[in-house]
Design a protein around this motif. Structure first.
Motif, PDB file in Angstrom:
ATOM      1  N   VAL A 166     -65.622  31.155  31.533  1.00 50.60           N
ATOM      2  CA  VAL A 166     -64.120  31.132  31.224  1.00 50.60           C
ATOM      3  C   VAL A 166     -63.658  32.345  31.086  1.00 50.60           C
ATOM      4  O   VAL A 166     -62.781  33.037  31.484  1.00 50.60           O
ATOM      5  CB  VAL A 166     -63.819  30.005  29.974  1.00 50.60           C
ATOM      6  N   ASP A 185     -64.434  29.760  23.552  1.00 52.46           N
ATOM      7  CA  ASP A 185     -63.364  29.200  24.373  1.00 52.46           C
ATOM      8  C   ASP A 185     -61.832  29.322  23.826  1.00 52.46           C
ATOM      9  O   ASP A 185     -60.912  29.620  24.548  1.00 52.46           O
ATOM     10  CB  ASP A 185     -63.721  27.704  24.786  1.00 52.46           C
ATOM     11  N   PRO A 213     -60.874  24.483  27.454  1.00 50.02           N
ATOM     12  CA  PRO A 213     -61.784  25.286  26.749  1.00 50.02           C
ATOM     13  C   PRO A 213     -62.202  24.318  25.689  1.00 50.02           C
ATOM     14  O   PRO A 213     -61.374  23.181  25.324  1.00 50.02           O
ATOM     15  CB  PRO A 213     -60.683  26.248  25.972  1.00 50.02           C
ATOM     16  N   ASP A 255     -64.761  28.835  16.036  1.00 50.72           N
ATOM     17  CA  ASP A 255     -63.559  29.241  16.275  1.00 50.72           C
ATOM     18  C   ASP A 255     -62.607  29.990  15.311  1.00 50.72           C
ATOM     19  O   ASP A 255     -62.656  29.401  14.039  1.00 50.72           O
ATOM     20  CB  ASP A 255     -62.642  27.811  16.928  1.00 50.72           C
TER      21      ASP A 255
END
Length: 381
Positions: A30, A171, A196, A202
């Motif tokens: 990505v 992501d 994602p 995260d």
């Protein structure tokens, strides 16, 4: 060996030229897809490079580059370094990446490392300061370590050496709005951006910015901002540079880099892809002369296989020239229209061969990092 570089046009004394040794593949995930989705006025995104679906690929694959192209790229980069040496410039080189380099890893991802070729990207030189910028591509996360021996010599000679906050690159670190926004005036995404996936690491959108998003003009910096990753990084730069530089944000001149859209050739003169770029600039820069070369000649580019060769750069990549001083410019040998335009404007053009610029996504400005120029922190605006 005192670091001093405030612009891209005053007389050049020292420079780093990247290395193309063992550039044999691309790691496609990505982060790679986002970084390379070229958005070009008048072109559909799927024109820019082949769809993964057509090539039978998937997310996260390693895309092999034909060895002949890699060897010819290496030859051309070495000739670039030799040309600069012949012009009296001291050339420094990064450590070459080995042929069997071990994959690098972050929190929740792994990627094959990339050679330090497009070295303009992950470093910003401002005067006597080296600023390592936060990378946006996982495979390039440790790229500046291949430059650390050169950086250390400048640091030992008195340079400042700063590293911006490093992103986690999960992501969900990426702001996908530019890639997904069908209303952007520059076109749609080159590749579909897959959904994602959440990760325990995260932290939300993170700072990401490349040095090639910055036009350096003495004490003024023109920075392209296309989404929130860029916005966060520029806010950090504004605080870090407060009182030393003026930062001017331009909104979505490109998806990220602007050095194939706009370069300063000397005070008062810009090289631009099209005249409409003038309207995106800070008011004082709109008074500068804008040189617009003829459209690229498709016949000057190698012909590639749509299903095997991953074309990463637009036909406008040859605007990515390198100035040795305010009168001398290195231009791709094949780009005769640009050369004639610059010569008509009084510049001396030094032709240098660069065959596979569209496969490797960089030109002479991308491949180099000027570390010593005579110019100071002037107020050109």
């Amino acid at each position: 060996m005192q670091l001093n570089s405030h612009d891209d046009f005053t007389p050049l004394h020292e420079i780093i030229v990247g290395s193309a040794a063992n550039y044999l593949s691309h790691d496609r995930d990505v982060s790679f897809e986002l970084f390379h989705h070229e958005n070009l006025a008048g072109f559909r995104s799927d024109w820019a490079y082949p769809r993964l679906a057509q090539a039978g690929g998937g997310s996260g694959e390693n895309w092999t580059i034909k060895r002949r192209y890699a060897e010819e790229l290496h030859e051309d980069v070495e000739k670039l370094a030799a040309t600069l040496t012949c012009l009296g410039v001291t050339v420094h080189r990064p450590l070459p990446l080995g042929p069997d380099a071990t994959p690098i890893a972050g929190l929740g991802w792994q990627a094959a490392p990339t050679p330090a070729l497009n070295i303009r990207d992950n470093t910003l030189i401002l005067g006597d300061e080296i600023i390592e910028t936060p990378p946006a591509v996982r495979s390039r996360y440790l790229e500046t370590r291949l430059l650390s021996t050169v950086f250390r010599r400048y640091w030992e000679a008195g340079a400042r050496w700063t590293t911006m906050p490093r992103p986690t690159l999960s992501d969900l670190s990426f702001d996908l709005s530019y890639a997904r926004d069908a209303t952007t005036t520059l076109g749609g995404p080159t590749e579909p951006i897959r959904d994602p996936q959440p990760s325990p690491y995260d932290v939300g959108f993170e700072m990401m910015l490349d040095g090639a998003q910055v036009l350096r003009l003495g004490r003024d910096l023109v920075v392209n901002v296309a989404q929130d990753n860029h916005r966060l990084a520029v806010s950090w730069l504004e605080r870090h540079l407060a009182g030393r530089y003026r930062i001017h944000r331009v909104w979505r001149m490109a998806d990220n880099h602007i050095d194939s859209m706009l370069l300063a050739l000397r005070p008062g003169v810009l090289l631009a892809r099209h005249d409409g770029i003038r309207d995106m600039l800070p008011a004082p820069l709109r008074k500068w002369k804008v040189i617009v070369p003829p459209e690229p000649d498709a016949g000057t580019f190698p012909v590639y296989d749509d299903y095997e060769d991953l074309v990463l750069a637009s036909p406008y990549i040859d605007l990515n020239v390198l100035s040795v001083d305010e009168h001398t410019v290195l231009v791709n040998t094949d780009c005769t229209g640009l050369a004639k335009t610059l010569e008509a404007e009084g510049f001396t053009v030094v032709p240098v061969q660069h065959r596979h610029r569209r496969l490797f996504g960089g030109g002479f400005h991308c491949f180099t990092l000027d570390t010593v120029r005579t110019g100071g922190c002037e107020d050109y605006l």
